[in-house]
Design a protein around this motif. Structure first.
Motif, short mmCIF file in Angstrom:
data_model
loop_
_atom_site.label_atom_id
_atom_site.label_comp_id
_atom_site.label_asym_id
_atom_site.label_seq_id
_atom_site.Cartn_x
_atom_site.Cartn_y
_atom_site.Cartn_z
N ALA A 91 -5.76 -5.60 16.95
CA ALA A 91 -5.17 -5.49 18.29
C ALA A 91 -3.97 -6.41 18.45
O ALA A 91 -3.11 -6.18 19.30
CB ALA A 91 -6.23 -5.81 19.34
N SER A 92 -3.90 -7.48 17.63
CA SER A 92 -2.79 -8.42 17.73
C SER A 92 -1.57 -8.00 16.93
O SER A 92 -0.54 -8.68 16.94
CB SER A 92 -3.25 -9.80 17.25
N ASP A 93 -1.65 -6.88 16.22
CA ASP A 93 -0.52 -6.42 15.41
C ASP A 93 0.71 -6.24 16.30
O ASP A 93 0.64 -5.56 17.32
CB ASP A 93 -0.89 -5.09 14.74
N PRO A 94 1.85 -6.84 15.93
CA PRO A 94 3.04 -6.77 16.78
C PRO A 94 3.59 -5.38 16.97
O PRO A 94 4.33 -5.12 17.91
CB PRO A 94 4.05 -7.68 16.06
N LEU A 95 3.25 -4.44 16.07
CA LEU A 95 3.72 -3.08 16.20
C LEU A 95 2.69 -2.17 16.86
O LEU A 95 2.82 -0.95 16.82
CB LEU A 95 4.11 -2.51 14.83
N GLN A 96 1.67 -2.75 17.46
CA GLN A 96 0.70 -1.93 18.18
C GLN A 96 0.88 -2.02 19.69
O GLN A 96 0.12 -1.46 20.44
CB GLN A 96 -0.72 -2.34 17.81
N LYS A 97 1.90 -2.74 20.11
CA LYS A 97 2.14 -2.90 21.54
C LYS A 97 3.58 -2.52 21.86
O LYS A 97 4.49 -2.79 21.09
CB LYS A 97 1.91 -4.36 21.96
N SER A 98 3.76 -1.88 23.00
CA SER A 98 5.12 -1.64 23.45
C SER A 98 5.74 -3.01 23.73
O SER A 98 5.06 -3.96 24.08
CB SER A 98 5.13 -0.79 24.72
N SER A 99 7.04 -3.13 23.54
CA SER A 99 7.65 -4.45 23.59
C SER A 99 8.92 -4.47 24.42
O SER A 99 9.46 -3.44 24.80
CB SER A 99 7.96 -4.92 22.16
N PRO B 139 24.50 1.02 5.14
CA PRO B 139 23.51 1.03 6.23
C PRO B 139 23.94 0.19 7.42
O PRO B 139 24.76 -0.71 7.30
CB PRO B 139 22.28 0.45 5.56
N ARG B 140 23.34 0.51 8.57
CA ARG B 140 23.53 -0.26 9.79
C ARG B 140 22.17 -0.82 10.20
O ARG B 140 21.15 -0.13 10.10
CB ARG B 140 24.10 0.61 10.91
N ALA B 141 22.17 -2.05 10.66
CA ALA B 141 20.89 -2.71 10.96
C ALA B 141 20.95 -3.48 12.28
O ALA B 141 22.02 -3.93 12.70
CB ALA B 141 20.52 -3.66 9.83
N ILE B 142 19.80 -3.59 12.90
CA ILE B 142 19.64 -4.35 14.14
C ILE B 142 18.48 -5.32 13.92
O ILE B 142 17.40 -4.92 13.47
CB ILE B 142 19.32 -3.45 15.34
N LEU B 143 18.71 -6.59 14.21
CA LEU B 143 17.66 -7.60 14.13
C LEU B 143 17.23 -7.95 15.55
O LEU B 143 18.06 -8.34 16.37
CB LEU B 143 18.18 -8.85 13.41
N VAL B 144 15.96 -7.76 15.85
CA VAL B 144 15.47 -8.02 17.21
C VAL B 144 14.24 -8.91 17.16
O VAL B 144 13.52 -8.97 16.16
CB VAL B 144 15.13 -6.70 17.96
N GLY B 145 14.00 -9.60 18.25
CA GLY B 145 12.82 -10.45 18.37
C GLY B 145 11.95 -9.98 19.51
O GLY B 145 12.44 -9.48 20.53
N THR B 146 10.64 -10.09 19.35
CA THR B 146 9.69 -9.82 20.42
C THR B 146 8.76 -11.02 20.55
O THR B 146 8.55 -11.76 19.59
CB THR B 146 8.87 -8.55 20.16
N LEU B 147 8.19 -11.17 21.73
CA LEU B 147 7.27 -12.27 22.00
C LEU B 147 5.94 -11.72 22.48
O LEU B 147 5.89 -10.96 23.45
CB LEU B 147 7.85 -13.21 23.07
N ASP B 148 4.86 -12.08 21.79
CA ASP B 148 3.52 -11.75 22.24
C ASP B 148 3.09 -12.81 23.25
O ASP B 148 2.91 -13.98 22.89
CB ASP B 148 2.54 -11.73 21.06
N PRO C 108 12.18 -5.91 23.46
CA PRO C 108 12.92 -6.58 22.39
C PRO C 108 14.21 -7.24 22.86
O PRO C 108 14.88 -6.76 23.77
CB PRO C 108 13.22 -5.44 21.42
N LYS C 109 14.53 -8.36 22.23
CA LYS C 109 15.78 -9.07 22.46
C LYS C 109 16.62 -8.98 21.20
O LYS C 109 16.16 -9.34 20.11
CB LYS C 109 15.51 -10.54 22.81
N VAL C 110 17.83 -8.51 21.34
CA VAL C 110 18.71 -8.34 20.17
C VAL C 110 19.17 -9.71 19.67
O VAL C 110 19.71 -10.50 20.43
CB VAL C 110 19.92 -7.46 20.51
#
Length: 331
Positions: free
Chosen positions: A98-106, A120-129, A108-110
């Motif tokens: 349940a704590s998996d960071p990809l199991q919750k809507s988030s 390729p093009r890439a985006i690095l984002v951070g999320t906070l649980d 994100p902060k770019v």
């Protein structure tokens, strides 16, 4: 616990065009050379990147929560490389928590957007649980014009760590090839391979270029020592880590170094000594193995996802890590 707080700034882009002159003359399209393409900026603005990240991470959360045939169908559409390998192993073993960071809507902060118009093009984002106060960094990437953005890496940061400045957000952060060591003492591929060697047990390979004093490496050494103590003279324990070069993604830092995402495979091997006729397999692995005892060896394979900061000067260090059990066998 000192974790990095991610902030974003909104960037507006206004294009102004004006036509002068009354006759056709030089105003005919194609008469002048085309203006040079601007390659020193990010291909999308911050707001656009944020919208992409929110959509892709929500889709990834749905794919990670899926089971069986639905997971098999959904996960490759929104996950790739290290993130996909981890998700498929977790789904197969039924170990998605349940704590998996990809199991919750988030929300994100770019943190960074790759520079230039090429792929390729890439985006690095951070999320906070919010519950655990854990920061997670995610790499979203599109490898070709027709390729949608997918999650290529998703790794929680270690306690007390941070990522150095990455320069102006609107200008973009250049992607760095795994073998490129310009701007830093060591290339990303070599740094991850060196880190892997430094984690090996019982014979790690020490290096001044890459430290293994981080929380994850320390926890591994503590765990290995506990295994050895519990086994006593009945068995031998070894641990080997190997980098997966194809899953390396690196962004250039403002100081010339990189923040690098990589994946290692870990093999834990427990082999019986002459003093033991058999070993009892821990309950957490016996169901996976299909038996409760081993007479020769127990072999456990895991994936380790790593974030490493490689500074322009000084030793590289891991600032993020997690692991996923993949398989176990016994003989």
């Amino acid at each position: 616990m000192n974790r990095r707080t991610f902030t974003t700034s909104c960037v507006g882009l206004t294009l102004a065009a004006s036509l002068t002159g009354c006759g056709l003359g030089a105003s005919i399209v194609g008469l002048h050379d085309a203006p040079a393409e601007r390659t020193g900026t990010a291909p999308i603005n911050v707001d656009g990147a944020g919208n992409v990240a929110a959509r892709v991470l929500d889709a990834a959360a749905a794919a990670r929560a899926a089971k069986g045939a639905e997971a098999t169908k959904l996960q490759p559409t929104v996950l790739a490389d290290a993130a996909l390998a981890q998700a498929q192993a977790a789904t197969r073993l039924g170990t998605v928590t349940a704590s998996d960071p990809l199991q919750k809507s988030s929300n994100p902060k770019v943190v960074a957007i790759s520079r230039g118009k090429a792929w390729p093009r890439a985006i690095l984002v951070g999320t906070l649980d919010q519950a655990s106060k854990t920061q997670t960094l995610h790499v979203l990437m599109s490898k070709a014009p027709a390729d949608p953005f997918k999650v290529y890496a998703s790794v929680p940061m270690l306690p007390g760590t941070s990522v150095p400045a990455m320069g102006d957000l609107a200008s973009g952060a250049p992607l760095v090839k795994a073998t490129d060591k310009s701007g830093a003492p060591i290339a990303p591929e070599a740094a991850l391979a060196t880190y892997a060697g430094g984690l090996n047990y019982p014979k790690p390979t020490a290096s001044k270029q890459v430290t293994t004093a981080d929380a994850y490496a320390t926890a591994l050494r503590t765990s290995a020592a506990g295994q050895v103590k519990s086994l006593g003279k009945l068995a031998y324990f070894s641990q080997r880590h190997t980098s997966v070069p194809k899953n390396i993604i690196s962004f250039r830092l403002a100081d010339g170094g990189t923040v690098t995402f990589g994946q290692l495979t870990r093999r834990d091997l427990i082999s019986t000594s002459k003093a033991a006729k058999e070993l009892v397999i821990p309950a957490s692995y016996s169901k996976l193995v299909g038996k409760s005892k081993a007479t020769t060896s127990i072999n456990i394979t895991s994936l380790e996802n790593i974030i490493m900061v490689i500074p322009a000067k000084g030793a590289a260090a891991a600032v993020g890590a997690d692991e996923q059990l993949v398989s176990a066998t016994a003989k």
